[in-house]
Scaffold this motif. Sequence first.
Motif, PDB file in Angstrom:
ATOM      1  N   ASP A 193       0.850  -1.197   0.000  1.00 41.15           N
ATOM      2  CA  ASP A 193       0.000   0.000   0.000  1.00 41.15           C
ATOM      3  C   ASP A 193       0.879   1.238   0.000  1.00 41.15           C
ATOM      4  OD1 ASP A 193      -2.316  -1.515   0.192  1.00 41.15           O
ATOM      5  OD2 ASP A 193      -2.492  -1.290   2.371  1.00 41.15           O
ATOM      6  N   ILE A 194       0.529   2.201  -0.820  1.00 41.01           N
ATOM      7  CA  ILE A 194       1.197   3.490  -0.786  1.00 41.01           C
ATOM      8  C   ILE A 194       0.233   4.464  -0.121  1.00 41.01           C
ATOM      9  CG2 ILE A 194       0.430   4.113  -3.128  1.00 41.01           C
ATOM     10  CD1 ILE A 194       3.191   5.467  -3.413  1.00 41.01           C
ATOM     11  N   VAL A 195       0.690   5.188   0.889  1.00 42.66           N
ATOM     12  CA  VAL A 195      -0.237   5.981   1.710  1.00 42.66           C
ATOM     13  C   VAL A 195      -0.820   7.144   0.925  1.00 42.66           C
ATOM     14  CG1 VAL A 195      -0.470   7.404   3.789  1.00 42.66           C
ATOM     15  CG2 VAL A 195       0.871   5.299   3.868  1.00 42.66           C
ATOM     16  N   GLN A 196       0.022   7.842   0.171  1.00 39.79           N
ATOM     17  CA  GLN A 196      -0.433   8.984  -0.607  1.00 39.79           C
ATOM     18  C   GLN A 196       0.061   8.837  -2.040  1.00 39.79           C
ATOM     19  OE1 GLN A 196       0.742  12.603   1.318  1.00 39.79           O
ATOM     20  NE2 GLN A 196      -1.161  13.650   0.917  1.00 39.79           N
ATOM     21  N   GLY A 197      -0.654   9.424  -2.994  1.00 40.22           N
ATOM     22  CA  GLY A 197      -0.305   9.272  -4.402  1.00 40.22           C
ATOM     23  C   GLY A 197       1.112   9.716  -4.716  1.00 40.22           C
ATOM     24  N   ASP A 198       1.744   9.028  -5.682  1.00 44.37           N
ATOM     25  CA  ASP A 198       3.090   9.419  -6.125  1.00 44.37           C
ATOM     26  C   ASP A 198       3.199   9.199  -7.626  1.00 44.37           C
ATOM     27  OD1 ASP A 198       3.388   6.713  -6.524  1.00 44.37           O
ATOM     28  OD2 ASP A 198       5.149   6.480  -5.254  1.00 44.37           O
ATOM     29  N   LYS A 199       4.416   9.255  -8.139  1.00 40.31           N
ATOM     30  CA  LYS A 199       4.625   9.188  -9.594  1.00 40.31           C
ATOM     31  C   LYS A 199       4.275   7.831 -10.193  1.00 40.31           C
ATOM     32  CE  LYS A 199       9.525   8.244  -8.804  1.00 40.31           C
ATOM     33  NZ  LYS A 199      10.886   8.801  -8.892  1.00 40.31           N
TER      34      LYS A 199
END
Length: 241
Positions: A37-43
Motif C-alpha cells: 500500500d502506498i499511503v499517498q499518491g506518487d509518480k
Amino acid sequence: MKSKNAKIEDSNRSTPSNLQVLYEDNHLIVVNKRVGDIVQGDKTGDDPLSEVVKQYLKEKYNKPGNVYLGVVHRLDRPTSGIVLFSKTSKALPRLNKMFAQGETKKMYWAVVKNAPPQESGTLIHWLVRNPKQNKSYAHNKEVPNSKKAELDYKIIKKLDNYFLLEIDLKTGRHHQIRAQLAAIGCYIKGDLKYGADRSNKDGGIHLHARSLAIMHPVQKEAIAFLAPPPEDPVWNACLSE
C-alpha cells in the motif's frame, strides 16, 4: 526506474472490501496498512491507501460527492502497520501538530538478521536524504543538510535465524529505522535497499508499525492502537509464545 526492492505483488494491497480498520469514530480512522500500500499518491500512479479509505467510507455511509480525508503521516511502501487518517478538518491540524511536535508514541517491530551490539540501547545518527535514490544515509556526526535521528531499541525475541527488535521512535525522519539499523549492521529482513542479502517474496520488508498512542484531538482522551503483523511464518514466530 524500478525500485531496488523486489516487485510488490498487486494482490497484497488493500481495497475497500478488505481494508483492515483498527479504529473509527467521527473524527479518526485507523487502518492496518498492508505491504505494498502506498499511503499517498506518487509518480507510480497507483491508487493510494488514502483513496481506498475514502472509497470505504463512501460505501459504508452511502455518502454522495467527495469524502473528506486528511493524511496525517506516512509509512514506507514496503512496510506494514498503523496508519492514522483524519475524517474532519477540525481534527487534522491538531493531529498534524501532535506529530510535528513529537507528542505521539510510535512503536515498531523490526526483524533483523544480525543482533545489535547490545540487548538494548539508543541510536543517534544524522541522516542525509538523497531524493534521486529515495534513500537516506546515516552519519555518526552532524554533516551538511543532515537531520538528527534518534530511536531506542531492544531485542524482545530471538528466532531461529533472526532477532525481533522493538523500536521506540523518537524522531520521524525519511527511512529512519531502515537507515539507522543498517548503519549498525542490523539489516531488516527483505530490505535490499539498505543491505539485506535477499528480498521477501511479497516485495515487502519485515518492518511493522506495531502501536501508536495519541491524545484524541477532539475528546482530549488518551487512546492507543495495536496492529497485528502480516501473516507469514516469520511474523507468526514473533507472535508465538
